[in-house]
Design an enzyme around this catalytic site. Structure first.
Site, PDB file in Angstrom:
ATOM      1  CB  CYS A  69      -0.979  -0.034   1.392  1.00 27.56           C
ATOM      2  SG  CYS A  69      -1.870   1.392   1.394  1.00 27.56           S
ATOM      3  NE  ARG A  72       2.987   0.812   3.468  1.00 27.44           N
ATOM      4  CZ  ARG A  72       3.697  -0.276   3.545  1.00 27.44           C
ATOM      5  NH1 ARG A  72       4.153  -0.658   4.842  1.00 27.44           N
ATOM      6  NH2 ARG A  72       4.656  -0.309   2.446  1.00 27.44           N
ATOM      7  CD1 TRP A 242      -7.604   8.756  -1.368  1.00 28.73           C
ATOM      8  CD2 TRP A 242      -7.550   9.018   0.642  1.00 28.73           C
ATOM      9  NE1 TRP A 242      -6.493   9.646  -0.524  1.00 28.73           N
ATOM     10  CE2 TRP A 242      -7.253   9.598   0.532  1.00 28.73           C
ATOM     11  CE3 TRP A 242      -8.870   8.579   1.573  1.00 28.73           C
ATOM     12  CZ2 TRP A 242      -6.700   9.887   1.717  1.00 28.73           C
ATOM     13  CZ3 TRP A 242      -8.346   8.670   3.191  1.00 28.73           C
ATOM     14  CH2 TRP A 242      -6.605  10.155   2.813  1.00 28.73           C
ATOM     15  CD  GLU A 247      -6.479   2.254  -6.590  1.00 27.37           C
ATOM     16  OE1 GLU A 247      -6.079   3.532  -5.517  1.00 27.37           O
ATOM     17  OE2 GLU A 247      -5.980   0.920  -5.591  1.00 27.37           O
TER      18      GLU A 247
HETATM   19  N1  ARG Z   1      -7.028  -1.208  -7.044  1.00 27.39           N
HETATM   20  C1  ARG Z   1      -8.205  -1.740  -6.438  1.00 27.39           C
HETATM   21  C2  ARG Z   1      -9.432  -0.671  -7.192  1.00 27.39           C
HETATM   22  O1  ARG Z   1      -8.868  -0.537  -8.218  1.00 27.39           O
HETATM   23  C3  ARG Z   1      -8.341  -1.018  -5.391  1.00 27.39           C
HETATM   24  C4  ARG Z   1      -6.941  -1.582  -4.303  1.00 27.39           C
HETATM   25  C5  ARG Z   1      -7.261  -0.208  -2.637  1.00 27.39           C
HETATM   26  N2  ARG Z   1      -7.103   0.719  -3.048  1.00 27.39           N
HETATM   27  C6  ARG Z   1      -6.869   1.552  -2.676  1.00 27.39           C
HETATM   28  N3  ARG Z   1      -7.301   2.517  -3.085  1.00 27.39           N
HETATM   29  N4  ARG Z   1      -7.657   1.579  -1.053  1.00 27.39           N
HETATM   30  O2  ARG Z   1     -10.100  -1.039  -7.184  1.00 27.39           O
END
Ligand code: ARG
Length: 392
Positions: A69, A72, A242, A247
């Site tokens: 992560c 953190r 968030w 991602e």
């Molecule tokens: N990568 C995943 C997604 O696109 C989420 C993982 C957790 N990501 C976070 N920013 N806490 O759905």
């Protein structure tokens, strides 16, 4: 399925956790007494019960220890909801709805974990949320083998349909919660979806972007991992942070085996796709990521970008060292999936040793583990290893 931990091993895990936690909480004077109590409890019942402070700090430590992560630095601000007293699917579904509402907070996303009860001796199986995330879009396998929606959710979508759920049939249908709770048949319920959770993706300059019809949800709430604190395995403990834009922009929309949007965007941009030399994929990816960040900001949804997140991660490393702790990290996951070398984390090396408390993969309820596996990694509860494959 959670693995069985012997009493001796459980006791030593509990001791290691309590020592560290009590030192951090400035409660070392209470440690001896607590250790004696926990040892008695394990001898009498085969398990021990973290008190509320221990649960809260343990969950925060687990986040702090999450090698993969990048976010953190915020570990101390994790809100911990103790839902260990709930024991019916209805109550658990309600708590998941409350989790979503609290986390969403009209877009000012807050990090929260809801900890449900661990497995008891008499349970035939451990409590499990079958979903990968509490909010997620369905993926419908079409007769011709293609997918409508999120291809990563095809197995789960089929499973939901086998339980009697039916979606509307769009590329962005929210999936139901699916729960395996000891003493009850497996069951599903639709989450209560707060207004504004769906973010339509538009671009700051390119008007046509909107017509791609892309949307994403504002809060990623991982619900399939196990939280382990002092040897106690919380097999149902959904948690969220968030989003970092990549991602969604690079992975959820960009991956070939996900929404695979780069070709459609490159065509609209009028790029020469005949040769890789023109970097059409890279150019499309930048515009897609700009659109994601812009759309979240415009609708008041909290989001970070990979530059900011990487800088904050380096600050997290520094503050951890100041507090006398080593930072362990998985470079492959920490390094963002675009523009890697222009973020500071790319240029650093990390020790990927896994420390507890932490979050672990468990045997998947349905289908395969999401990542390639080979034996031997402490990251997986049943000794299955996620290899260096990049995260979702
Ligand atoms: N990568 C995943 C997604 O696109 C989420 C993982 C957790 N990501 C976070 N920013 N806490 O759905």
């Amino acid at each position: 399925m959670a693995i069985h931990i012997g009493e001796q091993e459980l006791l030593s895990k509990a001791e290691a956790f309590l020592q560290e936690a009590y030192a951090e909480l400035g409660k070392s004077d209470l440690l001896q007494q607590r250790l004696t109590h926990v040892a008695d409890e394990i001898a009498a019942t085969g398990t021990w019960t973290p008190d509320s402070d221990e649960l809260i700090h343990g969950a925060r430590m687990a986040w702090r220890n999450s090698n993969r992560c990048i976010g953190r630095i915020y570990w101390k601000s994790l809100k911990v909801v103790d839902a260990r007293n709930l024991d019916t699917p209805e109550a658990v579904f309600d708590a998941m709805d409350e989790h979503i509402a609290y986390a969403f907070n009209e877009g000012q996303i807050r990090s929260v974990i809801t900890v449900f009860r661990p497995k008891r001796d008499q349970d035939e199986f451990a409590p499990r949320i079958v979903n990968h995330q509490l909010l997620r879009f369905a993926g419908y396998t079409q007769p011709d083998g293609t997918c409508l929606g999120d291809p990563a959710e095809q197995e789960f979508t089929k499973h939901c349909m086998s339980l009697g759920w039916k979606g509307e049939g769009t590329a962005f249908d929210f999936l139901p919660y699916v729960l395996r709770w000891p003493g009850f048949p497996e069951q599903w319920r639709m989450p209560s979806i707060p207004n504004g959770v769906r973010v339509p993706i538009v671009h700051p300059e390119l008007d046509w972007f909107e017509s791609l019809g892309l949307q994403w949800y504002a809060v990623p709430i991982i619900s399939e991992m196990m939280l382990e604190i002092g040897g106690i395995q919380f097999t149902a403990a959904p948690f969220n942070g968030w989003y970092m834009g990549t991602e969604i922009g690079s992975r959820n929309f960009g991956d070939i085996n996900r929404y695979n949007m780069l070709p459609a965007i490159a065509i609209r941009l009028g790029l020469d796709m005949a040769s890789n030399h023109g970097l059409w994929k890279d150019r499309a990816m930048v515009e897609l990521n700009r659109a994601v960040i812009y759309s979240f900001e415009k609708t008041g949804m909290r989001i970070t970008n990979h530059h900011e997140a990487a800088e904050l991660f380096v600050q997290f490393e520094e503050s951890e060292r100041k507090n006398g702790r080593d930072v362990h990290a998985d470079w492959v996951w920490i390094t963002p999936p675009m523009s890697a070398s222009i973020t500071p984390v790319y240029h650093r090396l990390y020790d990927n040793t896994v420390k507890g408390p932490n979050f672990y993969y468990q045997d998947p309820c349905i289908g395969k583990l999401r990542f390639d596996i080979t034996p031997g990694c402490p990251f997986h509860a049943a000794s299955l290893q996620a290899t260096a494959q990049k995260p979702e």
